[in-house]
Design an enzyme around this catalytic site. Structure first.
Site, mmCIF file in Angstrom:
data_model
loop_
_atom_site.group_PDB
_atom_site.id
_atom_site.type_symbol
_atom_site.label_atom_id
_atom_site.label_comp_id
_atom_site.label_asym_id
_atom_site.label_seq_id
_atom_site.Cartn_x
_atom_site.Cartn_y
_atom_site.Cartn_z
ATOM 1 C CD GLU A 70 39.424 71.608 -26.026
ATOM 2 O OE1 GLU A 70 39.376 71.253 -24.838
ATOM 3 O OE2 GLU A 70 39.684 70.835 -26.952
ATOM 4 C CB ALA A 81 41.813 68.388 -22.768
ATOM 5 N NE ARG A 89 37.457 65.866 -25.463
ATOM 6 C CZ ARG A 89 37.100 66.342 -24.258
ATOM 7 N NH1 ARG A 89 36.047 67.120 -24.134
ATOM 8 N NH2 ARG A 89 37.786 66.035 -23.175
ATOM 9 C CB THR A 134 38.662 61.084 -23.169
ATOM 10 O OG1 THR A 134 39.591 61.175 -24.247
ATOM 11 C CG2 THR A 134 37.514 62.050 -23.397
#
Lengths: 769, 528
Positions: free
Chosen positions: A728, A527, A326, A458
């Site tokens: 986030e 996430a 990431r 991801t």
């Protein structure tokens, strides 16, 4: 200060919808009264024993033995639990399968758990745990990523992502700069420390209360360690006292340890870490070290970039692979990188195994490119905002990321331009320069930085979720989903989504504890995807129930099912209006199913794990922040004076909760880059292992001016209620603090290019010298 | 709040892990002394708990013995505030409220007080107290774990401001500085602090002050036996006699440091001598040339007395520690403890403070109080060692009153502005007459094994013309005078550099330079 004139936000708006309204957190009333239950508050079952970890006093060495006899002689101590007591695999069921349950053969970091002491009460266990003697033949520890990289000591193989020819582009570039810097890690400092409480049930079945963001993984790990099938273990978590990524994998360790003890002793075992042990044992945000060469033109537009990123992963892989990935995916942040070569090294060191933390490598990717933008601007003598704007992704061209994803929903240019206007960025930048000229000791700085953050795990497979919606015969509704509540308001949002779908008041919907026996195989709540995934799954479950009821009512009234409306606790057709409760009661009597599951998987996403190319993200969340700071050039101390944020949450499901995430994320990011310094000494001992030495922001650190606005546009992708994920992305807005500090250092005649993060007073003073 | 750093913990932990013979520890751990009974008031009712060990913490008493789980443990060292409760005490017939950290407070120390936790302040029918309701309405609670602690700090603020009236943002920030939240970023909590006063107070949430004071009076009548594991004499002579009779007892005041010896170092104390109930020592006395601060006076009250005469100490007093620590800890405890990074000593040394040590001297007639007085800097002999006899107690701190001639400044440098331990602390008192330094005293913290007086630096200043050259010479002297260590708070080089820079700041300030510190920016908000 914008806040004092803010009136109390009252949530009793008689809205026709539950979503889009600033509902209070579903547990707020219980929390303020101390009536919300955390795991240590659950009344203890008869026979409960308490465990404490036995931690290695050495960072690296050959483990010759552990002698617990002194601890076992203490009255009240029941057992030492070690490797011999593990019925299943000696290794944890982590992805890389590289972490022993208890230290064996080699000690890998100072604080590594070699076993547990179990006693009648927690203080007896903790005191006795310190009497356990380790016999270790010390080896030289590897403590920095640079040392590990030099030895090619990695937890996972290096990853390289390139596009075009960066070396050639650098050669041709009108200007080039080279730099190196380091960014520290970050302790999660969830206020509720790690805890697990394990109960043996009948026939080798187990009940686990775990403060975890990932009950399914705890279930998997515990059954793996006990040598059982997954179905024998049930994990429940009503809420966490904060998670921030720190209870994604790390909670699993505690549950496994407690389960092994409970299995051996056939008694319930609770393991609650003392705060110092929590710091010493569990992983943190990955510290990163960077070196780069960048080429650019006279406007500051990038021509080529070569970037090496060394992630300090600690002793095992844990989630370091996807975290470092990431960081690669976010090394562009908002900017088009045409010719680029990124080399990512996952360095193995003798420290805690670093893990997920809000942003998950994203912040470590974003900060490097933002730093480069600031350095280019100073090199060229132009405003950093202009350099940033010159490098933004385009709309129809220059719109493909270095991992071959087309940026389809780009709103950065209008968003940044609007924020620059409303915050008065350019006028203030001028005023600050003038002010600094006549201020001998105090210098100010300002910066505007954007964020573009990719939303989705991801690892594509994790982008799925399930939920259950139960309508009881009195019309009350219960929703359960695979997500977990850690304070982010997930349950509040999901309840609002379900209430809207069924057309009932918010108060009719109750969210219940995450429970692996209700919704199985759930992904971690991580996430930022909690609401996107679980909210949609719950919406689908509620929709199924609604459709059952609509068909039933349509039959009664002789209308089409599509003509039945569910609003304000009523079920309405062109012929009749019935109360929700009466419809539910009648439907039950007619044997209509009043509950349903729901399942969601994120569309459009795909990417190749080997080449790291594709579309890993469903969409991007955007935002920008303007931060003004001041530094004291005699001491290096700093203050954040003013912050203006414009952030994109799509169409907000709950504006108060979203603003809470933005403000909280920003302040947490500010801590990462200013006062939160993790200090390991030369022996690998973490010296900052409690709030007395590790300083997260406190009330006094909040800027006097702190303004947050929401971007007014819904998500362009089909996401639940048009919303965007919010957990986030705002964290990275705090990079504006770091860049503003570097601006102040520059204006004081210092060396901003020498400044590492966190920008402690000492770091700032050093960069002024 | 740890008065000293983590390095001490490291040494102890490693020695226990690797070296200490088990027997030595075990014999102490096994020595089971019977606990003693304690009583406190909860929701107007007396609560009696029997057989409570002298070193049991208030938090453990609440959570484990009484199964009251509203109060949380976040850190076990008084630095996060999740465990905050409010203590009510009758003072001159009125009820006073103090938010304190229950995790490092010893349970017996609240004997005879009213204790309020987050489960106590809503009305019996469940209507929330304004401190709670405002937190709900302002969205001040996310994960909720710090929330009961914040609520109790807000409750204390509410009660002490006549129902939450007139609370400024600055006061809210100062009073909540000992409570950490990791979720919200604090803005909504600060809003709640400022807005709770506007909410109605449900009838069932009102504290009946008269009834509480009367009930506390009743509670106090039940006195523990003279020779108990937890000694808490109510007079100075009883205290000194108890000290003489029990030299092995651990002396405590607010236990903001000793509490950590229990929770973190795992020490056991079979007997404890608590100085805080001695009524003579609970006072600040004012004399023509000095004030005398009793050893039982909390940091909150001691600093209030100092700030009254020296308003410039206001910021420093708030930065000393979070409010719950200042409400529990005492100035006497901070001084007697002698931590090299305790912040009060550099200041007190610069102000020319002295300490009065007392003991019980046996005489033919029975006994009398003997005392001696020494300058504060002469109290310490090395790292946490001092000149006190085993039967002596530090009873008073005498601080000269300001003369009006001297320039006084105290500077504290720490990673975080509030609620942090100094990397460097420097306090300077200087009198300049006709351009010449006539008097100077400098206290320094964080630069040596003890809080220290910078005598060589003073020598470089005394009798010199107060000008740039003298400042340069004194700066060099100050940097040479101490050899600070490097640790997790700062490097030795930084400490040395900053000490000198702080002397430079003092010089600039003495020349009338304004706006050369970050605090001054509060008045410059117009620019932003």
């Amino acid at each position: 200060m914008n806040a004092p004139d803010l009136k109390l936000v009252v949530d009793n708006t008689p809205a026709t919808t539950a979503a889009g309204v600033s509902r209070f957190h579903e547990s707020a009333r219980a929390q303020v009264a101390g009536a919300a239950t955390y795991i240590d508050d659950i009344p203890e079952v008869r026979g409960t024993l308490h465990a404490a970890p036995v931690c290695s006093p050495v960072a690296h060495g050959v483990l010759r033995g552990i002698d617990a006899s002194a601890a076992l002689a203490v009255p009240g101590v029941h057992a030492f639990i070690g490797p011999d007591d593990i019925p299943g695999d000696q290794m944890l069921a982590a992805f890389a399968h590289d972490e022993p349950v208890f230290a064996q053969g080699t000690v890998q970091f100072l604080g590594q758990v070699g076993g547990l002491i179990v006693a009648d009460d927690v203080m007896t266990a903790r005191r006795a745990a310190r009497l356990v003697k380790w016999d270790i033949e010390a080896l030289e520890p590897v403590l920095t990523p640079q040392q590990a990289h030099a030895k090619q000591s990695y937890v996972l193989p290096p990853v390289h992502v390139t596009r075009g020819d960066a070396a050639a582009a650098l050669q041709k570039a009108p200007h080039t700069l080279a730099g190196a810097f380091e960014v520290g890690g970050q302790e999660h400092f969830y206020l509720e420390g790690q805890i697990a409480y394990v109960l043996p049930l009948e026939q080798q079945q187990w009940w686990v209360w775990s403060s975890t963001q990932h009950p399914g993984e705890v279930q998997h790990w515990v059954s793996h360690a006990l040598g059982l099938s997954n179905h024998a273990v049930t994990v429940e978590c009503r809420r966490m006292g904060g998670g921030f990524g720190g209870k994604e994998t790390q909670a699993g360790h505690l549950a496994v340890w407690a389960a092994i003890a409970a299995n051996k002793l056939r008694r319930p075992v609770k393991l609650r870490l003392d705060r110092d042990d929590d710091f010493m044992v569990t992983g943190k945000r990955h510290p990163f070290a960077y070196s780069y060469r960048v080429g650019f033109d006279d406007r500051g537009r990038l021509c080529g970039l070569e970037l090496d990123m060394l992630a300090n992963c600690g002793f095992s892989a844990d989630l370091s692979g996807p975290v470092a990935d990431r960081a690669i995916f976010h090394a562009d942040n908002a900017y088009f990188l045409e010719d680029v070569a990124i080399h990512s090294y996952r360095c193995k060191t003798n420290t805690q195994s670093h893990t997920a933390y809000r942003g998950f490598g994203g912040p470590q990717g974003v900060i490097v490119i933002e730093r480069i933008m600031g350095d280019i601007a100073r090199h060229l003598g132009i405003d950093a905002l202009d350099v940033r704007l010159a490098n933004l992704y385009g709309i129809t061209e220059r719109n493909v990321t270095h991992y071959q994803m087309t940026v389809e929903d780009n709103i950065l240019e209008p968003l940044m331009t609007q924020l620059a206007l409303t915050s008065g960025y350019r006028e203030r930048a001028e005023q600050i320069a003038q002010w600094n000229a006549s201020s001998p000791v105090i210098k100010r700085g300002i910066s505007l930085t954007p964020v573009k953050f990719g939303i989705s795990f991801t690892a594509t497979l994790f982008n799925q979720a399930g939920a259950l919606v139960h309508v009881y015969t009195d019309g009350s509704v219960q929703v359960n989903h695979g997500g977990t509540e850690m304070g982010q308001g997930l349950n509040t949002k999901v309840a609002a989504i379900v209430a809207d779908e069924l057309g009932v008041p918010f108060e009719r919907v109750l969210s219940t504890a995450s429970d692996t026996s209700k919704v199985p195989n759930a992904s971690a709540t991580a996430a930022s995807s909690g609401t996107d995934l679980n909210g949609r799954a719950a919406q689908f479950a509620a929709r199924q129930v609604r459709q059952n009821l609509a068909a039933f009512v349509a039959g009664l009234d002789g209308v089409g099912a599509g003509a039945v409306r569910f609003e304000n606790g009523q079920v309405i057709t062109e012929k009749t209006t019935r109360s929700w409760e009466s419809v539910v009661g009648a439907a039950y009597a007619n044997r209509i199913q009043l509950w349903s599951d729901g399942f969601y998987r994120t569309p459009k996403i795909h990417y190749d794990k080997v080449t790291m190319l594709g579309r890993p993200f469903y969409y991007f969340a955007y935002g920008a922040a303007v931060t003004e700071v001041a530094i004291d050039t005699l001491t290096g101390e700093s203050r954040v004076l003013a912050v203006d944020i414009l952030h994109d949450v799509g169409r907000s499901i709950n504006p108060a909760i979203d603003i809470g995430q933005i403000e909280g994320g920003f302040v947490q990011g500010m801590g990462w880059l200013t006062t939160e310094q993790l200090v390991w000494n030369g022996k690998g001992y973490l010296q900052t292992h409690a709030p007395s030495t590790y300083k997260i922001p406190a009330t006094g650190d909040i800027p006097a001016h702190f303004k947050v606005d929401l971007w007014p546009e819904p998500n362009r992708e089909d996401n639940v209620h048009g919303s965007k994920a919010v957990g986030e992305p705002p964290f990275m807005l705090a990079i504006s603090v770091f860049e503003a500090l570097r601006d102040a250092v520059a204006q004081a005649g210092g060396r901003p290019e020498a400044m590492n993060a966190p920008a402690t007073a000492e770091e700032v003073l050093n960069s002024l010298a | 709040m740890r008065a000293d750093g983590g390095s001490g913990i490291l040494a102890i932990r490693l020695s226990i892990c690797c070296a200490t013979p088990p027997g030595a520890m075990l014999s102490r751990m096994n020595a089971k002394k019977p606990g003693q009974t304690l009583r406190f008031l909860r929701r107007g009712e007396a609560v009696t708990v029997h057989d409570v060990a002298p070193d049991r913490t208030l938090l453990d008493l609440l959570r484990e013995d009484l199964h009251l789980s509203a109060t949380k443990e976040g850190c076990g060292e008084g630095d996060c505030g999740a465990c905050t409760v409010v203590l009510g005490e009758a003072v001159d017939g009125r009820l006073t409220y103090k938010a304190i950290n229950s995790c490092i407070r010893l349970a017996h120390s609240v004997d005879g007080m009213a204790v309020y936790t987050a489960e106590d302040i809503a009305s019996p029918s469940g209507e929330l107290h304004p401190a709670q309701e405002a937190m709900v309405r302002c969205h001040g609670s996310q994960c909720g774990f710090c929330t009961p602690g914040f609520v109790m700090s807000l409750f204390g603020l509410y009660q002490n401001t006549g129902g939450g009236q007139g609370i400024t943002r600055e006061q809210a920030q100062a009073d909540l500085s000992g409570n950490l939240c990791r979720c919200t970023g604090y803005r909504p909590i600060l809003d709640a602090a400022q807005q709770m006063g506007a909410l109605p107070l449900p009838a069932g949430c009102t504290v009946d002050e008269a009834a509480t004071v009367a009930a506390l009076r009743e509670l106090k009548k039940k006195k523990p036996a003279a020779d108990t594991p937890y000694l808490r004499p109510t007079s100075l002579s009883d205290l000194l006699q108890a000290r003489a009779a029990h030299p092995q007892a651990q002396v405590v005041a607010g236990t903001t440091d000793v509490g950590l010896w229990v929770t973190k170092m795992h020490k056991r104390f079979p007997q404890i001598l608590d100085v805080t109930a001695a009524r003579e020592l609970q006072r600040v006395e004012t004399y023509p040339h000095h004030i005398a601060i009793g050893a039982a006076v909390t940091l909150t009250d001691a600093f209030a007395a100092l700030v009254k005469e020296r308003p410039h100490l206001q910021t420093f007093s708030q930065r000393f520690a979070g409010l719950p620590v200042r409400n529990s800890g005492t100035l006497g405890g901070n001084v007697a403890n002698g931590s090299p990074i305790g912040d009060s000593m550099p200041l007190l040394i610069a102000l020319g403070a002295s300490v009065v040590l007392m003991r019980w001297k046996k005489t033919k007639a029975g006994g009398e109080i003997a005392h001696r007085e020494l300058r504060l800097e002469d109290l310490y002999t090395g790292y946490r060692t001092n000149v006190m006899r085993p039967d002596e107690l530090l009873c008073w701190i005498k601080v000269p009153r300001p003369t009006g001639h001297a320039l006084e400044k105290v500077y504290k440098i720490s990673k975080r502005f509030d609620d942090d331990i100094s990397a460097v602390c420097l306090a300077i008192q200087m009198t300049v007459k006709a351009g010449v330094v006539q008097q100077v005293s400098i206290g320094a913290g964080g630069v040596a094994a003890t809080p220290a007086r910078a005598r060589q630096t003073e020598a470089a200043l005394l009798g010199q013309a107060w000008n740039e050259d003298t400042v340069m010479a004194a700066t060099a002297a100050l940097r040479a005078e101490f050899q600070p260590i490097s640790d997790m708070r700062a490097s030795a080089a930084y400490r040395q550099t900053v000490q000198g820079n702080l002397l430079r700041r003092f010089w600039l300030e003495s020349q009338g330079q304004q706006a050369i510190n970050l605090e001054s920016l509060k008045t410059l908000e117009a620019l932003s």
